[in-house]
Design a protein around this motif. Sequence first.
Motif, PDB file in Angstrom:
ATOM      1  N   ARG A   1     114.296  16.558  32.468  1.00 30.62           N
ATOM      2  CA  ARG A   1     113.977  17.027  33.825  1.00 30.62           C
ATOM      3  C   ARG A   1     113.021  18.198  33.660  1.00 30.62           C
ATOM      4  N   ALA A   2     112.427  18.641  34.738  1.00 26.23           N
ATOM      5  CA  ALA A   2     111.524  19.787  34.634  1.00 26.23           C
ATOM      6  C   ALA A   2     112.333  21.004  34.176  1.00 26.23           C
ATOM      7  N   ILE A   3     111.804  21.704  33.180  1.00 24.11           N
ATOM      8  CA  ILE A   3     112.481  22.898  32.669  1.00 24.11           C
ATOM      9  C   ILE A   3     111.562  24.089  32.937  1.00 24.11           C
ATOM     10  N   ALA A   4     112.105  25.110  33.600  1.00 20.86           N
ATOM     11  CA  ALA A   4     111.278  26.266  33.951  1.00 20.86           C
ATOM     12  C   ALA A   4     111.246  27.265  32.801  1.00 20.86           C
ATOM     13  N   GLU A   5     110.177  28.018  32.709  1.00 22.11           N
ATOM     14  CA  GLU A   5     110.076  29.087  31.725  1.00 22.11           C
ATOM     15  C   GLU A   5     111.294  30.002  31.880  1.00 22.11           C
ATOM     16  N   GLY A   6     111.910  30.358  30.768  1.00 17.70           N
ATOM     17  CA  GLY A   6     113.081  31.233  30.818  1.00 17.70           C
ATOM     18  C   GLY A   6     114.403  30.470  30.907  1.00 17.70           C
ATOM     19  N   GLU A   7     114.333  29.184  31.191  1.00 18.52           N
ATOM     20  CA  GLU A   7     115.557  28.377  31.261  1.00 18.52           C
ATOM     21  C   GLU A   7     116.027  28.013  29.852  1.00 18.52           C
ATOM     22  N   LYS A   8     117.331  27.797  29.712  1.00 19.83           N
ATOM     23  CA  LYS A   8     117.864  27.351  28.427  1.00 19.83           C
ATOM     24  C   LYS A   8     117.530  25.876  28.214  1.00 19.83           C
ATOM     25  N   VAL A   9     117.222  25.533  26.985  1.00 20.25           N
ATOM     26  CA  VAL A   9     117.088  24.124  26.626  1.00 20.25           C
ATOM     27  C   VAL A   9     118.442  23.682  26.066  1.00 20.25           C
ATOM     28  N   ILE A  10     118.972  22.587  26.600  1.00 20.31           N
ATOM     29  CA  ILE A  10     120.325  22.149  26.257  1.00 20.31           C
ATOM     30  C   ILE A  10     120.278  20.868  25.426  1.00 20.31           C
ATOM     31  N   LYS A  11     120.881  20.931  24.228  1.00 23.83           N
ATOM     32  CA  LYS A  11     121.006  19.741  23.378  1.00 23.83           C
ATOM     33  C   LYS A  11     122.423  19.749  22.829  1.00 23.83           C
ATOM     34  N   TYR A  12     123.036  18.627  22.652  1.00 21.73           N
ATOM     35  CA  TYR A  12     124.449  18.539  22.263  1.00 21.73           C
ATOM     36  C   TYR A  12     125.330  19.253  23.305  1.00 21.73           C
ATOM     37  N   GLY A  13     124.826  19.433  24.526  1.00 21.11           N
ATOM     38  CA  GLY A  13     125.612  20.097  25.566  1.00 21.11           C
ATOM     39  C   GLY A  13     125.618  21.610  25.479  1.00 21.11           C
ATOM     40  N   VAL A  14     124.835  22.190  24.552  1.00 21.58           N
ATOM     41  CA  VAL A  14     124.818  23.650  24.418  1.00 21.58           C
ATOM     42  C   VAL A  14     123.372  24.149  24.313  1.00 21.58           C
ATOM     43  N   PRO A  15     123.146  25.448  24.626  1.00 24.45           N
ATOM     44  CA  PRO A  15     121.781  25.970  24.541  1.00 24.45           C
ATOM     45  C   PRO A  15     121.296  26.010  23.088  1.00 24.45           C
ATOM     46  N   ILE A  16     120.076  25.553  22.864  1.00 25.46           N
ATOM     47  CA  ILE A  16     119.489  25.670  21.523  1.00 25.46           C
ATOM     48  C   ILE A  16     118.302  26.621  21.548  1.00 25.46           C
ATOM     49  N   GLY A  17     118.099  27.320  22.679  1.00 28.68           N
ATOM     50  CA  GLY A  17     117.005  28.279  22.768  1.00 28.68           C
ATOM     51  C   GLY A  17     116.540  28.382  24.211  1.00 28.68           C
ATOM     52  N   THR A  18     115.460  29.164  24.412  1.00 31.81           N
ATOM     53  CA  THR A  18     114.941  29.415  25.755  1.00 31.81           C
ATOM     54  C   THR A  18     113.515  28.884  25.861  1.00 31.81           C
ATOM     55  N   ALA A  19     113.214  28.246  26.985  1.00 32.06           N
ATOM     56  CA  ALA A  19     111.858  27.735  27.204  1.00 32.06           C
ATOM     57  C   ALA A  19     110.899  28.913  27.384  1.00 32.06           C
ATOM     58  N   THR A  20     109.767  28.883  26.694  1.00 30.37           N
ATOM     59  CA  THR A  20     108.780  29.959  26.802  1.00 30.37           C
ATOM     60  C   THR A  20     107.645  29.571  27.739  1.00 30.37           C
ATOM     61  N   ALA A  21     107.723  28.362  28.296  1.00 27.31           N
ATOM     62  CA  ALA A  21     106.724  27.905  29.261  1.00 27.31           C
ATOM     63  C   ALA A  21     107.380  26.831  30.118  1.00 27.31           C
ATOM     64  N   ASP A  22     106.790  26.549  31.269  1.00 29.46           N
ATOM     65  CA  ASP A  22     107.304  25.450  32.092  1.00 29.46           C
ATOM     66  C   ASP A  22     107.064  24.131  31.359  1.00 29.46           C
ATOM     67  N   VAL A  23     108.074  23.274  31.378  1.00 26.63           N
ATOM     68  CA  VAL A  23     107.916  21.956  30.751  1.00 26.63           C
ATOM     69  C   VAL A  23     108.148  20.910  31.841  1.00 26.63           C
ATOM     70  N   PRO A  24     107.183  19.996  32.039  1.00 26.69           N
ATOM     71  CA  PRO A  24     107.405  18.956  33.057  1.00 26.69           C
ATOM     72  C   PRO A  24     108.384  17.898  32.550  1.00 26.69           C
ATOM     73  N   LEU A  25     108.940  17.107  33.444  1.00 30.12           N
ATOM     74  CA  LEU A  25     109.783  15.997  33.050  1.00 30.12           C
ATOM     75  C   LEU A  25     108.993  15.084  32.105  1.00 30.12           C
ATOM     76  N   GLY A  26     109.578  14.747  30.970  1.00 33.89           N
ATOM     77  CA  GLY A  26     108.895  13.904  29.990  1.00 33.89           C
ATOM     78  C   GLY A  26     108.021  14.689  29.032  1.00 33.89           C
ATOM     79  N   GLY A  27     107.926  16.014  29.211  1.00 34.49           N
ATOM     80  CA  GLY A  27     107.102  16.830  28.319  1.00 34.49           C
ATOM     81  C   GLY A  27     107.752  17.030  26.958  1.00 34.49           C
ATOM     82  N   HIS A  28     106.930  17.152  25.918  1.00 32.74           N
ATOM     83  CA  HIS A  28     107.403  17.387  24.554  1.00 32.74           C
ATOM     84  C   HIS A  28     107.967  18.816  24.469  1.00 32.74           C
ATOM     85  N   VAL A  29     109.187  18.946  23.987  1.00 27.75           N
ATOM     86  CA  VAL A  29     109.798  20.280  23.846  1.00 27.75           C
ATOM     87  C   VAL A  29     109.825  20.620  22.366  1.00 27.75           C
ATOM     88  N   HIS A  30     109.072  21.648  21.987  1.00 27.15           N
ATOM     89  CA  HIS A  30     109.048  22.020  20.569  1.00 27.15           C
ATOM     90  C   HIS A  30     108.607  23.470  20.419  1.00 27.15           C
TER      91      HIS A  30
END
Lengths: 384, 395
Positions: free
Chosen positions: A331-360
């Motif tokens: 889903r769209a992830i806003a800058e500053g939002e937590k990125v969730i994998k395995y049901g837990v935060p694995i870090g914070t988004a440093t930029a807005d990510v659109p739905l389907g965007g590569h997160v790295h």
Amino acid sequence: MKAYIDSHQHFWQLSRGDYGWLDDAPDRIRRDFLPDDLQPLLADAGVAGTVLVQAAPTEAETAFLLELAERTEFIAGVVGWVPLDAEDAAGKIDQLAENPWFKGVRPMIQDIADDDWMLKPALDAPLKRLIGHGLCFDALVKPRHLPNLLRLLERHPELRAVVDHGAKPDIAGGGFDAWARDIAAIAAGTDAFCKLSGLLTEAGPAAGTTKLEPYVEHLLKCFGAGRLMWGSDWPVLLLAGDYPSWLLMAEEFTAKLSLSEPDKSSVMGGNCARFYRLGNRQSDQRLLRLHPRDNILVCCQPLAKAERILVEGILVELLETVETGHKLASRAIAEGEKVIKYGVPIGTATADVPLGGHVHLHNLRSDYVASHHRGGKTATETRS
Amino acid sequence: MKAWLRKDGRKGIRNVVLVAYLVECAHHVARNIVTAADATEVQLIGFPGCFPNDYALKVMSAVCTHPNVGGVVLVSLGCEGFDREALAGHIRASGRQVETLVIQQSGGTRGTIERGSAAVAEIWAGLGRADCEIETSELVVGTICGGSDGTSGITANPAVGHCFDQLVAEGATCIFEETGELIGCENVMMARARTPELALEIESSLVKAANYYSILGFGSFAPGNADGGLTTQEEKSMGAYCKSGSSQIDGLIKPGDVPSKGGLYLLDVVPDGEPRFGFPNISDNAEIVELIACGAHVILFTTGRGSVVGSAISPVIKICANPETFAMLSGDMDINAGEVLLGAKTPRDIGAEIHRQVLAVAGGAETCSEALGHQEFILTYKTFEPIGPSCLPAR
């Protein structure tokens, strides 16, 4: 194959201690009711999923229900409770909206002394938040509340509302006319849905199909087969009947009122799934969801640049080639939002990510203070 | 499932005779006794050092009295520091048969091999049959990952997590380990602890691991990880941590501590104090030995690049994360978790498959590594403080 969905059931664990109304309830329902109690009934009845509805006016109970949903396969969604007239209600809704099982709220209007409570201006902001998140509003009302409910829904025409238990008409006392007029006004004047549930309890002991029929017929006439959804109201149902016999009665009504097969399946499940937006979010099968709470999906096979793939029901064109093991935003992830994998935060988004965007590395940083890293560098710095 | 009931009341799913050397100088003799026995149920174990070590004695005692073990032959040179009397006494007190051979007093190499072979045969003849029942709730299952790659964290490890959730719900005891690979998961783990006190114990075990590994110069997050799609330290750690599933964490144990009731336990394998005796966790096998020392009947070993090791004491089930590795090493792999990548199955499906396999193996089915005769074993020096009172749940 039947694909019934029960749009309304409850669980409770008395030792949790916040079900005030159960203190005076008959013994038959004053005990624990948990997923293991319902599971066999659903299996026998061919009911594939349920919407679990709050039974206590506390946030703690909502958290409890969401936990149950997380570990119970058949719970498709939870309708919880939020103190809608509290100052921070909107913020609480924002938080709950992140939980994939959270589908809506139900204030216990029938138990609130002030019949005008639902029209308080304080509710406007939180109700707008519900609309913004696409969440639902369960109206637990009695016939006397219907005129106010109409005003509320006229004030918030976009609110996805459902009238619980047909507004609990007094079937035992024969209170048809005023109820019939007011519920017809709601059905005609708003987009509200209505639950075909709880009626047996209102009809009193040993009520048969005949006693209920005019009420069911009226609801069907008002809301049509497109806005009426069957629910059990189990375990409250046990006061007047049991799961299989109420389901059978509902099936008999659909036959008696000459519903077509598609209309019947709408009432018995389709409308509920559509109203609460239950699990209709297909993704490309090369994308793996590791946990229901995740906001990323993992690529199981390399996906080529410019390829069009389905992400949570939406077709997305890939802006770059993505290799196995890499992540795409579900889903769209806003800058500053937590990125969730395995049901837990694995870090914070440093930029807005659109739905389907590569997160790295380019849009996600570690929250972990990597004090043990060589040279005191973070993972991101090590790479560059 | 049929099991062997030991005199100490514990139930085993295998019936193994151990031959243990108590110093490297006795290794060759002990190995020859095992070779002469020519049976997959006889396994060689041992400790190479001459200087005594409390940890080694504790682990050796725990392994020699493991429920899957029926009897033990101890092989001592005679002058090493290992407290062979204490070990033999501990084994005898558990009701198991034990024979101690001291090479310097038993006619040297030839004489000791001869007497050792006779001792193995005698112990073997005295072992009973599997004539009691063992329930799933009585099983102890450990998990470890080794030879990991980018697929481990998305296929095999989450699948083991689902299997663990099911086992814990059924009352079994499940153990996960390697705090050094869990750095960055502190908050998530602490939130799952049974009590706030246990949460603090978990936190300090992770702080200890972080310090220990930084002194040894092991950075955990490497550029290769990022190429494989991992972005952060906590993400990498979660890939290993998800083997633990989502149940409450009931306790924290150290090598040789046997949980007294079912539930999920974290095994802390990082030595206490400053690093002293070389590298810890020198191989996956050391961790397998430590899981066995905590009573594990079965080990779930996830691997991406492919590991082949095993143990006769507690069967090792290989769960292969990478479908390409599975194709190359299918004779060594019990479960093909890589099917997740092909879209055919979910980690939950594979978890159910692993659960079925655990019960089959507990019921006597051979794992690949058992059939191939794998018996890797390693035990080196470490130091540990005893665990604190809040580490274990009340009985």
